[in-house]
Each structure stands twice: as C-alpha cells, then as structure tokens.
Enzyme design. Sequence first.
Site, PDB file in Angstrom:
ATOM      1  N   GLU A 168       0.862  -1.195   0.000  1.00 15.21           N
ATOM      2  CA  GLU A 168       0.000   0.000   0.000  1.00 15.21           C
ATOM      3  C   GLU A 168       0.894   1.240   0.000  1.00 15.21           C
ATOM      4  OE1 GLU A 168      -3.532  -0.275   2.150  1.00 15.21           O
ATOM      5  OE2 GLU A 168      -3.792   1.882   2.413  1.00 15.21           O
ATOM      6  N   LYS A 290      -4.261  -0.202  13.835  1.00 13.28           N
ATOM      7  CA  LYS A 290      -5.024   0.901  13.243  1.00 13.28           C
ATOM      8  C   LYS A 290      -6.487   0.569  13.520  1.00 13.28           C
ATOM      9  CE  LYS A 290      -6.115   2.967   8.708  1.00 13.28           C
ATOM     10  NZ  LYS A 290      -5.687   3.131   7.306  1.00 13.28           N
ATOM     11  N   GLU A 294     -10.510   4.681   8.903  1.00 14.88           N
ATOM     12  CA  GLU A 294     -10.678   4.365   7.482  1.00 14.88           C
ATOM     13  C   GLU A 294     -11.229   2.948   7.280  1.00 14.88           C
ATOM     14  OE1 GLU A 294      -6.791   5.381   5.831  1.00 14.88           O
ATOM     15  OE2 GLU A 294      -7.432   7.473   5.648  1.00 14.88           O
ATOM     16  N   ARG A 327      -2.347   3.473  16.795  1.00 16.05           N
ATOM     17  CA  ARG A 327      -2.273   4.666  15.938  1.00 16.05           C
ATOM     18  C   ARG A 327      -3.374   5.675  16.273  1.00 16.05           C
ATOM     19  NH1 ARG A 327      -2.425   3.959  10.365  1.00 16.05           N
ATOM     20  NH2 ARG A 327      -0.711   5.361   9.892  1.00 16.05           N
ATOM     21  N   ARG A 344     -11.303  17.831  10.067  1.00 16.61           N
ATOM     22  CA  ARG A 344     -10.519  16.606  10.247  1.00 16.61           C
ATOM     23  C   ARG A 344      -9.263  16.855  11.070  1.00 16.61           C
ATOM     24  NH1 ARG A 344      -8.343  12.756   5.296  1.00 16.61           N
ATOM     25  NH2 ARG A 344      -6.497  11.978   6.380  1.00 16.61           N
ATOM     26  N   LYS A 368       0.708  10.622  13.718  1.00 18.79           N
ATOM     27  CA  LYS A 368       1.269  11.192  12.486  1.00 18.79           C
ATOM     28  C   LYS A 368       1.790  12.599  12.770  1.00 18.79           C
ATOM     29  CE  LYS A 368      -1.243   8.579   9.017  1.00 18.79           C
ATOM     30  NZ  LYS A 368      -1.876   8.543   7.683  1.00 18.79           N
ATOM     31  N   ASP A 373      -2.537  14.405   7.111  1.00 22.34           N
ATOM     32  CA  ASP A 373      -2.095  13.126   6.557  1.00 22.34           C
ATOM     33  C   ASP A 373      -0.842  13.273   5.685  1.00 22.34           C
ATOM     34  OD1 ASP A 373      -1.962  10.514   5.850  1.00 22.34           O
ATOM     35  OD2 ASP A 373      -3.833  10.450   4.716  1.00 22.34           O
ATOM     36  N   GLU A 401       4.251   9.030  -0.547  1.00 23.71           N
ATOM     37  CA  GLU A 401       2.863   9.035  -1.023  1.00 23.71           C
ATOM     38  C   GLU A 401       2.451  10.394  -1.590  1.00 23.71           C
ATOM     39  OE1 GLU A 401       0.005   7.851   1.925  1.00 23.71           O
ATOM     40  OE2 GLU A 401      -1.702   8.264   0.616  1.00 23.71           O
ATOM     41  N   TRP A 543     -13.613  13.101   2.403  1.00 23.55           N
ATOM     42  CA  TRP A 543     -12.390  12.859   3.164  1.00 23.55           C
ATOM     43  C   TRP A 543     -11.969  13.986   4.097  1.00 23.55           C
ATOM     44  CZ3 TRP A 543     -10.561   8.063   3.368  1.00 23.55           C
ATOM     45  CH2 TRP A 543     -10.960   7.170   2.370  1.00 23.55           C
TER      46      TRP A 543
HETATM   47  C1  GCU Z   1      -3.170   7.456   4.238  1.00 24.02           C
HETATM   48  C2  GCU Z   1      -2.957   6.509   3.102  1.00 24.02           C
HETATM   49  C3  GCU Z   1      -3.592   5.167   3.342  1.00 24.02           C
HETATM   50  C4  GCU Z   1      -3.145   4.639   4.700  1.00 24.02           C
HETATM   51  C5  GCU Z   1      -3.429   5.661   5.771  1.00 24.02           C
HETATM   52  C6  GCU Z   1      -2.874   5.266   7.136  1.00 24.02           C
HETATM   53  O1  GCU Z   1      -4.516   7.840   4.295  1.00 24.02           O
HETATM   54  O2  GCU Z   1      -3.452   7.060   1.917  1.00 24.02           O
HETATM   55  O3  GCU Z   1      -3.217   4.299   2.308  1.00 24.02           O
HETATM   56  O4  GCU Z   1      -3.803   3.453   4.985  1.00 24.02           O
HETATM   57  O5  GCU Z   1      -2.824   6.861   5.454  1.00 24.02           O
HETATM   58  O6  GCU Z   1      -1.927   5.881   7.564  1.00 24.02           O
HETATM   59  O7  GCU Z   1      -3.410   4.385   7.776  1.00 24.02           O
END
Ligand code: GCU
Length: 681
Positions: A168, A290, A294, A327, A344, A368, A373, A401, A543
């Site tokens: 990913e 996590k 998401e 996280r 957000r 983070k 992000d 990214e 988002w």
């Molecule tokens: C970003 C990223 C995702 C990832 C997420 C995370 O949003 O685009 O691919 O899963 O971060 O840190 O969990």
Amino acid sequence: MTTTDTRDTTREHPAWLPGESSRHLGGRRVYIDAHGPLVDTVRSEFTRAMAAHGGRFVDVITDAEIVVILVTEPMAPNPAHADVAAVREAAAAAEASPLTPEGYILARRDSVTAIVAATDHGALYGVLDLMRNGEPAPGVRREQPAHPIRMLDHWDNMTVHPVMGAVERGYAGDSIFFTDGEVRRDLDRVARYARLLAAVGINRVAINNVNVHRTEALLLTDKLPDVARVADVFRSWGIRLHLSVNFASPVLLGGLESADPLLPEVAEWWREATDRVYDAIPDFGGYVVKADSEGQPGPFSYGRSHAEGANPLAAALAPHDGIVHWRAFVYNHHQDWRDRSTDRAKAAFGHFVPLDGQFADNVVLQVKHGPIDFQTREPVSPVIGALTHTNVAVELQVTQEYTGQQKHVCYLGPAWSEILRFRFAGETDGARPVADLATGGFVAVSNVGTDHFLTGHPLAQANLYAFGRLSWEPLADPLRILDEWIGATFPDADDHARAVIHSILDSSWATYEKYTAPLGVGFMVSSRDHYGPDVDGYEYSRWGTYHFADRDGVGVDRTQATGTGFAGQYPSPWRERYESLAECPDDLLLFFHHVPYDHVLKSGSTVIQHIYDTHTEGVQDVLRSQAAWAGLSNRIDSATHERVTTLLVEQVRSAGDWRDQIQTYFFRKSGVADATGRPHY
Ligand code: GCU
C-alpha cells in the site's frame, strides 16, 4: 570512478553498504574481545571482508589495527588493553559516563581504531559505523541513540490488493516479505535489507500493512512459523519484528462473537494468541493497531474508548516485554463537504487527549507528524504536545505518497528535521523540542520493495537513510546526514559528483513544495492515486481535505475567532501565532486562514502572485537539477545514472503539469493578472 554497469539483475543495487563486504573492515588485523549473538554477526562481517580484501583476526591486542571490546560496569581493568592508546581513551570515556545498551565509543590513535561498547548490540552498531563511514577521525567519539524505539512500518500485503497493490502506497515494486499469499521462501533480500537498516540504527520493523485484510490477519496465528523465519533474519541484526493486527481478530480468527475489549474471553483470547507468538518468536516486538480508522474495526463498535481498546492487548504483551503501537489516525472519513464546522485536523486531539494517562505503560500512541495526513507541509500535530502521561511516537512517512511517489526527487530530511526541532512552548529557554517529547520513539512508513534500487528512485534511498539517522540522533543536521549518505552510497564519486548530488537533493523538498499545493493548503492531488495535480480532486469528497478556493480567496479558516477552532489546540505562543493573520508563518498561511488573493505575505508578495511565481520557479529548479544530473553521466555508475535520468524526465513533465494546472486554476478563479505577464491558459 565507476562507469561500468555492474548490475546483477537478481539482486538489488547496493545502497549505503556497497558490495557484499565492507572494504573498511578488510585488510586489517582485528582483535575482538566480545561475545553475544550480535558479535557473531560482527565476526561474520569481518570474515567476509577479510576473504575479499585480506586481513586476519589476531589474539594479541597490541598487534591489532581494529579492536572491538565490551566493557562492563565497573570496567574490569585489563592491563593488556591499557597498552593501546585508542582503547585506553575509549575505555576512560566509557568509565567517565557509562554507555547505554546500544551505545558505543569509537576512538582512533596511532593508526588503531577501537570500538568499545557495553553490549553486543552496541558493538554491532560500532562496527556498522565503521562500515558506513570508514576510519574515524583521530580522537574519541561517543554515539548513542536518543530513544530506544526506532521503527519502520511496512504497509505490505500478502496478496496483491485490487486497489492498493502488493505494498500500500509502495512505489518500489512488490513486497520483499510476501508473495502469492505467503511469506517468501527465500529471505536473502530481507537479510541484506536488515543489514542496511541496522547500519542506520533501526531496531524494530513491522512487516505488514496497518490495514489488516483477511489473509494478513492470519500472520498472527496460522502463518506464525513463517513469521518466525523472518524474525530470525532480523534478529541477527538486532531488529525486533512486530505485526500489524486486526482489532477484530478474536472474531476473525478466534471465532468469538465479539471483539469487545472489556469481555474477559476477548482479553483471554489476546493473551493466548500472544503467548503462542512468543513461543515462536521469543523477542517479538509487539502489535501495531489501526483501529476505528478508514474502515478498520475498533473499540468504538462496542462503545469503548481507545484506551479500553488498547489495554487488553498491552496486558497480553506486557509479560513478554512487548509493546502496542496504537495509531492516533482516527477521524471521520465520511464527512459531508457541505458541513464547514467539522475539521478533520481536530479529530485526533479530540479522541486521544481526553484519554491521556489511561493507556497502559507498554502502549505507545503513534501520532502522524501533522494533523491531516503526511502532506508536504503541515503544522506539527498538537496531539504530540498535549499528551504528557502517554508514550508518544512520532510517525513519519518515508514512502513518498504525497511527495512525488519516488518518481520525483524529494529529500525529506529537512522536513522531518523541522518537525523534530519544533517547540510547542516557543523559543523560550528550556522549551523541549518534539524530538524530546517522543517518549515512544520514532516510527516511519518504509519506502522499499523488490525494485533493483530498493526504493524505485535511487535518490529516495537517502530518505530511508535519513529517517534511520534522525531516529538515532533527532537533532542532527539533515544536510550533514545527506553528505554521509552520499559518501557511503557513492564511495567512488569525486568531489564534483558528490557536490552535484548534494545540490540536487538538499532543496528538493522546497522545490517540490513550490510546484504543488501552495502555502500549506495541502492535497490538490489526484484522488485516485495521490499522484499529480487535481486541484478540486478532493474538494467535494467525504475525506475532509478541502481548500475552499473561490473567486475571492483560498484557504481553511481554522482560527478560534471565525473558523473551526483548530488553532486553539496549540499551547501559547503557537495558538496566538497561528490565530493571527499577521503572525502566522507564510508557509502555513492557508492551513490556518482563508484569505483574499491580494493578501500580502511576509515575503512582500501577494498570495496570488506567490502562487504564480513559485510554480514557475519550482519547474525551473527541476530543470536545473536535470541539467546538473546529465553532467554526471561518466562520474557515477551507469545503472543509477540511467534510472535517475529517466525519472527526471517524468519529474519535469509532472512538475510542468502541476505548474500549469495550479496557475491556470487560480488565474481562472481569481481573474487576477500575473504581474510578470506570463501567459496562463
Ligand atoms: C493514508 C494513506 C492510506 C493509509 C493511511 C494510514 O490515508 O493514503 O493508504 O492506509 O494513510 O496511515 O493508515
């Protein structure tokens, strides 16, 4: 100077430890008075180097040119050791101030190099220092990591995910750990990778994606013997293996009806599963989770807090010295773009700061670095400053990214350094930098894969190197680290070539920022893959990442007075600075304020003219880098030269695309003419 392409296509291109064996270790007489599993690794490095470059082990210390010894507290006086000046000086330094478990002292006198450590881990790091940097300067140098946790997270999937691929947000080929739903049989590449990581001080690695899909969930149970094989490889380099786990594992894997963390059977399931992990991997590092993020499951489904969610896992790990990396990336990813009150950026603070003090001692909250992000420019997450009774790890993103996806040159050392040096209390005496607040250490998302160059873009290796070095020494100068990387990676390059490589990398983050989203506003990327410009790509999405550009102005009002109030999550003086239009730094202006296009920046330019100018400049910078790189064609190995040359063509194209779309977008929105008379479309 190497001009031949020595590429062996079955292996990745050497990085900062070029070649199979270190020439810095070979050709010498070596005395080792140390023991421990990692000293076996040290010994085999010397053996390989001696096979390639000559040299031998000696039994008498006074015959040696390189000496590796362990000292204990109090230092046992060994009269033979004292005869050698380098050893005497190193030992005296160790005695004056005891060495930490991973620390070492390098001393050089009378053409003898001494490496003195208190543990085999320290000895390994000392030898790896020598391998990277060569002979130390005369004198005594002490090295020890600022924090004990220095970790890389891999976002690797076991099977190729239909949208995200094998890794990913990976831009360097497939996973080095997994293929076809299994752990790879051949782990040679992992062994070479582990050696590179150890050489920059990384001591923990999570091998699978934080989004734990069904197959990957099995790593915790059915696939454990294979995970243990990977752990064995890392172990000989002093690196502990971690797994990302699915919060709903008790249901997914254990067949329980609920994963409610407060149910005794759920806690018991975690305890038993964890005990089995330690039977297979005695030095297992712990879990990365996590949760409620998401689409991943989490404690919210059961009406529980994140502390209640994390603590049963922590309890299962605690008897084994394991850690939960939990996280803090928790936010509503189904936001209504019409609702301008939800922000957000405020989410993590809201979820986690009220829980400060409720997490078990072996939970590390992984935050983070910014509140949104991993954007090219964000303020430092206020969560890092607000948690005073919770272990906090700062999470960085080595994989590019949002910073050019390893097609663009973007050296992130300076960006990370700004974060690590940031002081929530301002510039007052005694104010502690983020580097000191990271009581849970440093974690970053890795950028490697099966690519021949390991990182896709050969120059992206510098980011992996810099993360390791900064996690060891968070306040180190990122440009000094860059020079170290260049020296270790291009040992045959002449001074001119090194200077050119340095010049291409050192301001590349600033350059990238110039031609992408302006003044801290973020995103403006294609929502499909996060590569390339799409100014409104996220504007009407769920988002929560908006820029609010209209005909009059642009930016997000996050002030307390008229906006979302996010600025109020900072302590003074930042709360007031970010709140104030006059004081807010230019590079974060649009993160905190919605301003008219004719707003005058501290630089003296207006917002709109700044957008026009920086986008043109950014492309010019890339063109200069391209020309400079072309001049290196016979000065570095051809494989590296060709790959970077190809990628620079793409960077020039993409940067031009960014420039034209951003300039045009704002020209059309605002109708304001460009003072330079440049044409817009
Ligand atoms: C970003 C990223 C995702 C990832 C997420 C995370 O949003 O685009 O691919 O899963 O971060 O840190 O969990």
